[in-house]
Design a protein around this motif. Structure first.
Motif, mmCIF file in Angstrom:
data_model
loop_
_atom_site.group_PDB
_atom_site.id
_atom_site.type_symbol
_atom_site.label_atom_id
_atom_site.label_comp_id
_atom_site.label_asym_id
_atom_site.label_seq_id
_atom_site.Cartn_x
_atom_site.Cartn_y
_atom_site.Cartn_z
ATOM 1 N N SER A 31 0.863 -1.182 0.000
ATOM 2 C CA SER A 31 0.000 0.000 0.000
ATOM 3 C C SER A 31 0.898 1.229 0.000
ATOM 4 C CB SER A 31 -0.896 -0.023 1.238
ATOM 5 O OG SER A 31 -1.647 1.148 1.296
ATOM 6 N N HIS A 32 1.198 1.731 -1.182
ATOM 7 C CA HIS A 32 2.067 2.891 -1.294
ATOM 8 C C HIS A 32 1.478 3.823 -2.333
ATOM 9 C CE1 HIS A 32 5.686 5.291 -1.932
ATOM 10 N NE2 HIS A 32 6.032 4.873 -0.739
ATOM 11 N N ILE A 33 1.508 5.115 -2.063
ATOM 12 C CA ILE A 33 0.857 6.090 -2.934
ATOM 13 C C ILE A 33 1.454 6.103 -4.338
ATOM 14 C CG2 ILE A 33 2.269 8.072 -2.284
ATOM 15 C CD1 ILE A 33 -0.391 9.666 -2.260
ATOM 16 N N THR A 34 2.744 5.835 -4.485
ATOM 17 C CA THR A 34 3.367 5.879 -5.807
ATOM 18 C C THR A 34 3.238 4.557 -6.552
ATOM 19 O OG1 THR A 34 5.535 5.264 -4.931
ATOM 20 C CG2 THR A 34 5.039 7.604 -5.081
ATOM 21 N N TYR A 35 2.668 3.542 -5.930
ATOM 22 C CA TYR A 35 2.523 2.252 -6.603
ATOM 23 C C TYR A 35 1.483 2.333 -7.719
ATOM 24 C CZ TYR A 35 2.206 -2.790 -7.158
ATOM 25 O OH TYR A 35 2.228 -4.060 -7.661
ATOM 26 N N TYR A 36 0.396 3.044 -7.481
ATOM 27 C CA TYR A 36 -0.682 3.139 -8.458
ATOM 28 C C TYR A 36 -0.831 4.530 -9.076
ATOM 29 C CZ TYR A 36 -2.219 -1.316 -6.581
ATOM 30 O OH TYR A 36 -2.273 -2.612 -6.194
ATOM 31 N N ARG A 37 -0.267 5.547 -8.451
ATOM 32 C CA ARG A 37 -0.501 6.917 -8.908
ATOM 33 C C ARG A 37 0.807 7.681 -9.072
ATOM 34 N NH1 ARG A 37 -5.866 7.254 -9.068
ATOM 35 N NH2 ARG A 37 -7.064 6.442 -7.351
ATOM 36 N N ASN A 38 0.769 8.727 -9.870
ATOM 37 C CA ASN A 38 1.911 9.615 -10.060
ATOM 38 C C ASN A 38 1.730 10.833 -9.163
ATOM 39 O OD1 ASN A 38 2.893 7.959 -12.161
ATOM 40 N ND2 ASN A 38 1.456 8.914 -13.571
ATOM 41 N N PRO A 39 2.543 10.988 -8.105
ATOM 42 C CA PRO A 39 2.358 12.118 -7.190
ATOM 43 C C PRO A 39 2.958 13.415 -7.739
ATOM 44 C CG PRO A 39 4.148 10.740 -6.426
ATOM 45 C CD PRO A 39 3.572 10.073 -7.639
ATOM 46 N N LYS A 40 2.303 14.530 -7.424
ATOM 47 C CA LYS A 40 2.806 15.860 -7.763
ATOM 48 C C LYS A 40 2.705 16.726 -6.515
ATOM 49 C CE LYS A 40 0.091 15.947 -11.410
ATOM 50 N NZ LYS A 40 -0.797 16.499 -12.391
ATOM 51 N N LEU A 41 3.665 17.614 -6.344
ATOM 52 C CA LEU A 41 3.676 18.535 -5.216
ATOM 53 C C LEU A 41 3.572 19.952 -5.749
ATOM 54 C CD1 LEU A 41 4.116 19.082 -2.161
ATOM 55 C CD2 LEU A 41 6.554 19.185 -2.670
ATOM 56 N N SER A 42 2.626 20.703 -5.216
ATOM 57 C CA SER A 42 2.433 22.096 -5.593
ATOM 58 C C SER A 42 2.477 22.919 -4.310
ATOM 59 C CB SER A 42 1.077 22.256 -6.283
ATOM 60 O OG SER A 42 0.810 23.602 -6.537
ATOM 61 N N MET A 43 3.250 24.004 -4.320
ATOM 62 C CA MET A 43 3.396 24.810 -3.113
ATOM 63 C C MET A 43 3.275 26.290 -3.460
ATOM 64 S SD MET A 43 6.394 24.503 -0.335
ATOM 65 C CE MET A 43 6.191 25.082 1.309
ATOM 66 N N MET A 44 2.524 27.015 -2.658
ATOM 67 C CA MET A 44 2.361 28.452 -2.869
ATOM 68 C C MET A 44 3.688 29.147 -2.560
ATOM 69 S SD MET A 44 -0.875 28.724 -3.659
ATOM 70 C CE MET A 44 -1.287 30.419 -3.397
ATOM 71 N N GLU A 45 4.062 30.117 -3.392
ATOM 72 C CA GLU A 45 5.332 30.829 -3.202
ATOM 73 C C GLU A 45 5.346 31.575 -1.866
ATOM 74 O OE1 GLU A 45 8.141 34.221 -5.299
ATOM 75 O OE2 GLU A 45 6.342 33.538 -6.313
ATOM 76 N N LYS A 46 4.229 32.153 -1.502
ATOM 77 C CA LYS A 46 4.133 32.894 -0.241
ATOM 78 C C LYS A 46 4.423 31.970 0.951
ATOM 79 C CE LYS A 46 0.828 35.624 2.399
ATOM 80 N NZ LYS A 46 -0.538 36.159 2.440
ATOM 81 N N THR A 47 3.910 30.753 0.902
ATOM 82 C CA THR A 47 4.127 29.778 1.977
ATOM 83 C C THR A 47 5.594 29.394 2.066
ATOM 84 O OG1 THR A 47 1.906 28.924 1.574
ATOM 85 C CG2 THR A 47 3.390 27.541 2.848
ATOM 86 N N LEU A 48 6.212 29.160 0.910
ATOM 87 C CA LEU A 48 7.622 28.786 0.882
ATOM 88 C C LEU A 48 8.502 29.914 1.415
ATOM 89 C CD1 LEU A 48 9.723 26.699 0.110
ATOM 90 C CD2 LEU A 48 9.736 27.664 -2.190
ATOM 91 N N ARG A 49 8.211 31.158 1.033
ATOM 92 C CA ARG A 49 8.991 32.296 1.519
ATOM 93 C C ARG A 49 8.840 32.483 3.025
ATOM 94 N NH1 ARG A 49 11.268 35.501 -2.273
ATOM 95 N NH2 ARG A 49 10.545 35.271 -4.407
ATOM 96 N N LEU A 50 7.637 32.288 3.539
ATOM 97 C CA LEU A 50 7.393 32.413 4.977
ATOM 98 C C LEU A 50 8.149 31.332 5.754
ATOM 99 C CD1 LEU A 50 5.843 33.972 7.140
ATOM 100 C CD2 LEU A 50 3.950 32.387 6.805
ATOM 101 N N ALA A 51 8.146 30.097 5.263
ATOM 102 C CA ALA A 51 8.870 29.015 5.928
ATOM 103 C C ALA A 51 10.376 29.267 5.879
ATOM 104 C CB ALA A 51 8.537 27.680 5.260
#
Length: 93
Positions: free
Chosen positions: A31-51
């Motif tokens: 049971s692994h998320i990448t076994y059946y699906r292609n994962p993508k990560l999207s991040m807001m620029e404002k969130t990344l700058r704040l972190a």
């Protein structure tokens, strides 16, 4: 891609009464998320700058924080997208 040596079995915490029979039934499956699906990560620029700003201002080398977002299945059903849109520095206590 299925990588069995990296797979870690999960278990539920002990409790006084169970709502189901805990005896394993059937074959073992991965049971692994990448076994059946292609994962993508999207991040807001404002969130990344704040972190990033919070990490630079922090005196410790290691610190805890939370990145919050949503997980959605793509319209074609072939992938999942994790959209991170909020940053929470957490508390020291």
């Amino acid at each position: 891609r299925f990588v069995p040596e990296r797979m870690v079995p999960f278990s539920f915490p002990l409790s006084k009464c169970a709502l189901w029979d805990p005896v394993p039934m059937g074959d073992v499956i991965g049971s692994h998320i990448t076994y059946y699906r292609n994962p993508k990560l999207s991040m807001m620029e404002k969130t990344l700058r704040l972190a990033y700003r919070h990490a630079k201002q922090n005196e410790k080398k290691l610190f805890s924080c939370f990145l919050l977002g949503t997980l959605a299945v793509d319209e074609d059903g072939e992938g999942v997208t994790l959209t991170i849109d909020r940053f929470d520095p957490g508390r020291e206590v």
